[in-house]
Design an enzyme around this catalytic site. Structure first.
Site, short mmCIF file in Angstrom:
data_model
loop_
_atom_site.label_atom_id
_atom_site.label_comp_id
_atom_site.label_asym_id
_atom_site.label_seq_id
_atom_site.Cartn_x
_atom_site.Cartn_y
_atom_site.Cartn_z
N LYS A 116 0.83 -1.21 0.00
CA LYS A 116 0.00 0.00 0.00
C LYS A 116 0.86 1.26 0.00
O LYS A 116 0.56 2.25 -0.67
CB LYS A 116 -0.93 0.00 1.21
CG LYS A 116 -2.09 -0.98 1.12
CD LYS A 116 -3.00 -0.82 2.31
CE LYS A 116 -4.26 -1.69 2.18
NZ LYS A 116 -3.96 -3.11 2.22
N GLU A 200 -3.20 6.84 7.95
CA GLU A 200 -3.88 7.83 7.12
C GLU A 200 -4.97 8.55 7.93
O GLU A 200 -5.49 8.01 8.92
CB GLU A 200 -4.55 7.17 5.91
CG GLU A 200 -3.61 6.61 4.89
CD GLU A 200 -4.35 6.00 3.72
OE1 GLU A 200 -3.72 5.84 2.67
OE2 GLU A 200 -5.54 5.68 3.86
N HIS A 235 -14.32 -2.98 8.35
CA HIS A 235 -13.64 -2.72 7.08
C HIS A 235 -13.79 -3.86 6.08
O HIS A 235 -13.06 -3.92 5.10
CB HIS A 235 -12.15 -2.42 7.31
CG HIS A 235 -11.92 -1.34 8.32
ND1 HIS A 235 -12.26 -0.03 8.11
CD2 HIS A 235 -11.40 -1.39 9.58
CE1 HIS A 235 -11.96 0.69 9.18
NE2 HIS A 235 -11.44 -0.11 10.08
N ARG A 292 -6.09 -8.61 -8.51
CA ARG A 292 -6.76 -9.91 -8.64
C ARG A 292 -8.24 -9.66 -8.94
O ARG A 292 -8.70 -8.52 -8.96
CB ARG A 292 -6.64 -10.71 -7.34
CG ARG A 292 -7.15 -9.92 -6.13
CD ARG A 292 -7.10 -10.74 -4.86
NE ARG A 292 -7.32 -9.94 -3.66
CZ ARG A 292 -8.48 -9.53 -3.19
NH1 ARG A 292 -9.57 -9.83 -3.86
NH2 ARG A 292 -8.57 -8.83 -2.09
#
Length: 680
Positions: A116, A200, A235, A292
């Site tokens: 990420k 973040e 999440h 994917r």
């Protein structure tokens, strides 16, 4: 085209790939662990090879073993599905070195987007807007906390190598940072073998919108429009739909173009998803790229008339993309609901057990043009299990993906609500009732979407337990009486003998009896007892629900399906018996009634006997208390890991920890006492 491929996965995606391959005339090889020896994906493939014990690290994550099976069986390519090795660049390299085609992007693309933090740096250089945060390599806890303080709370911690909601924590204040970081890193190392995290700014009321992209080896790259995946818990996505409600064409084009540019920047090939987080004002930021096929890919297939697995196979074989960008129009609206073996009323705790009964709504497996006038089928089910299969603690507890299509969102919503009402499962806890409340709730039905939708609407999505209605009790009583009739008829030597049949006949007066039930709220609360008095009559019964009386009669019976009259009302439902539990399905609801067994749920309380117990099989990953320690109600005592998620065992009240019974690393069984506890 390939003659034979190996599917390096399990569950519904393995079944999905096998179905498409069969339609294309391609033979398939399944690999399976000891826990999956009798699984559906083994049955639907042409060949199947055992690769190891149940733990994924000893079977589905053993790349060398899977490649050896592919070579031994003559497979030309390996389809990784999603999860496991699907985003493992080293495995993709190993396939190439072995002369096998990896049905996915190049290893270089996975490495560029697999981290990420690296992906965000790449997007930053390409002028793609990013959420404020820290994506660097410094993983010192004090430094990361300083970054969190700088960004401003709430802060989102994410595993750099992660996906699927694993290794993610929202931190509301600085003093909670260190504990959340430790938990995040433990889950990350367990799920991905890498505990690196990034931090973040956690946006308020954002939407999660992703773009499906597809590229071939001839330089072509397209986007197949967007999916809205905002409805999440922990999440992890719960509902997905396509197209995103309220998406203006110009924003769709902007996001699609940005996604294609991101894919081209890393030389992408195959199916991929570029994920964005969007504010309510329409501004959007790059989050990550999943290299994917995604779990939610069916909604894209339904609105674009494409088979994305077929596209994967054709592109991997070297063919160009089947369609150009201008040919990819949106047709109708599609919604997907993930049906899990889990208990929403107990914090979505995964459930294990056997699917004793599984009645599904009228549906088809994926087939283009399966509906009327060439439209998609109105209801589709992708599943890797069948009635009688077990949901084990070793893998993701997904039972099925329920996908519907409608000419517009209103029709799709109605079809989803009806399909959920017809999806009936007995044997373990599921989220079906929760999904139905979610779909029918005002927020989702009116497209008031953001990633906090479930939390914002918790009062309506998790209502207080209600009394079981008389109709449900009546169905249980009628089903029980009819079962008694069947049993007596099976052993009676003379069907005309009134003393040998359970018909309620009496020489003088009417036969009266009492039925006792307890409802199972599945929420850890005290169960409520119900007494139903029954007076037999020649053509039915008089039922007494504790002061409210009503005449009842059986209109029709077809297996588990029952039609009854209760007073002046005709009702239809189904009753499935599992031991002493009667599962009543009526009016789109599911009631579990324990017959004459007040101890049915004894011992389920966390602190039964003063010994806090494991809610399911798993591994102890942290012991946060010590023998002799005084604790407060809600204090975390033990952390377990099961089904790739962490579960915290907390003190049920103020009290004393008398003894620690397990240590870090120990495997525990369902219901095992973890520590001895004395309430204050």
């Amino acid at each position: 085209m390939f003659k034979k491929i190996l599917i390096a996965n399990r569950g519904e995606i393995a079944c999905r790939v096998a179905a498409t391959a069969r339609r294309m005339g391609i033979k398939t090889v399944a690999v399976y662990s000891e826990a999956d020896a009798g699984s559906k994906h083994v049955a639907v493939c042409d060949e199947a090879v055992l690769i190891g014990p149940a733990p994924a690290k000893e079977s589905y994550l053993c790349g060398e073993r899977i490649i050896a099976v592919a070579l031994a069986t003559g497979a030309q390519a390996i389809h990784p599905g999603y999860g496991f090795l699907s985003e493992n660049a080293d495995f993709a390299d190993a396939c190439e070195q072995a002369g096998l085609v990896f049905i996915g992007p190049p290893a270089s693309s996975m490495r560029a987007m697999g981290s990420k933090s690296a992906a965000k740096s790449l997007m930053e250089s390409a002028d793609v807007p990013l959420v404020p945060g820290y994506h660097g390599d410094n993983q010192d806890p004090d430094f990361l906390q300083q970054q969190g303080d700088r960004i401003g709370y709430p802060v989102l911690l994410k595993a750099s190598a992660g996906g699927g909601g694993k290794g993610m924590r929202v931190i509301e204040k600085s003093e909670d940072f260190k504990a959340a970081l430790e938990s995040c890193k433990r889950e990350a190392i367990s799920s991905f073998g890498d505990d690196k995290v990034l931090a973040e700014k956690y946006l308020q009321r954002p939407r999660h919108i992703e773009i499906q992209v597809f590229a071939d080896t001839h330089g072509n790259c397209v986007y197949l429009h967007e999916r809205d995946c905002s409805v999440q818990r922990r999440h992890q996505k719960v509902l997905e739909e396509a197209p995103a409600p309220g998406m203006p064409p110009e924003r769709r084009a902007a996001m699609g173009t940005a996604a294609v540019n991101a894919a081209k920047a890393v030389g992408y090939v195959g199916a991929g998803t570029v994920e964005f987080i969007a504010n309510q004002d329409g501004s959007f930021y790059f989050m990550e790229m999943n290299t994917r096929l995604q779990v939610e890919h069916p909604v894209t297939e339904m609105i674009t008339g494409t088979d994305l697995v077929e596209w994967q196979l054709r592109v991997a074989f070297g063919e160009p993309l089947p369609k150009k960008q201008e040919e990819l129009a949106i047709h109708g609206h599609s919604i997907e609901a993930r049906i899990y073996a889990e208990n929403p009323e107990k914090g979505f705790l995964p459930s294990i057990g056997t699917l004793r009964h599984m009645d599904t709504p009228g549906a088809v497996s994926f087939e283009l043009g399966a509906g009327s006038n060439g439209d998609p089928a109105p209801v589709r089910i992708d599943s890797g299990v069948r009635e009688g299969d077990a949901i084990s603690p070793f893998y993701d507890p997904m039972i099925a993906k329920l996908i519907v299509w409608g000419a517009d969102r209103t029709q799709a919503l109605a079809r989803m609500s009806q399909a959920l009402a017809e999806f009936r499962i007995v044997g373990l806890a599921t989220n079906i009732a929760f999904l139905k409340r979610l779909v029918e709730g005002g927020a989702f039905s009116q497209a008031d979407l953001d990633t906090g939708l479930i939390e914002r609407n918790s009062d309506t999505l998790f209502p207080a337990p209600r009394a079981v209605p008389a109709g449900a009790l009546a169905f249980a009583v009628v089903a029980l009486i009819e079962a008694e009739k069947d049993a007596s008829a099976a052993v009676s030597k003379n069907s005309a003998d009134p003393f040998g049949n359970a018909l309620g006949w009496r020489l003088n007066g009417a036969y009266k009896r009492q039925f006792s039930f307890a409802d199972d709220y599945s929420a850890g609360t005290d169960t409520k007892a119900y007494q139903v008095g029954v007076t037999y009559h020649p053509h039915g019964w008089e039922l007494d629900f504790g002061g409210m009386e009503a005449e009842a009669s059986l209109l029709k019976r077809d297996g588990a399906e029952l039609s009854i009259n209760l007073g002046a009302t005709s009702m239809h439902g189904a009753v499935r018996r599992d031991g002493d539990n009667f599962h009543v399905f009526t009016g789109g609801r599911h009631f579990v009634l324990a017959y004459n067994d007040p101890m049915a749920h004894a011992g389920e309380a966390e602190a039964a006997g003063g010994r806090l117990t494991a809610p399911m099989p798993g591994k102890v990953v942290a012991v946060l208390a010590s023998k002799g320690q005084q604790v407060k109600k809600g204090d975390a005592l033990v952390i377990m890991e099961a089904m790739k998620m962490e579960h915290t065992i907390a003190a049920p009240s103020d009290g004393l920890v008398e003894e620690i019974l397990y240590q870090v690393g120990d495997q525990v069984t369902d219901g095992a006492p973890l520590l001895a506890f004395a309430a204050a």
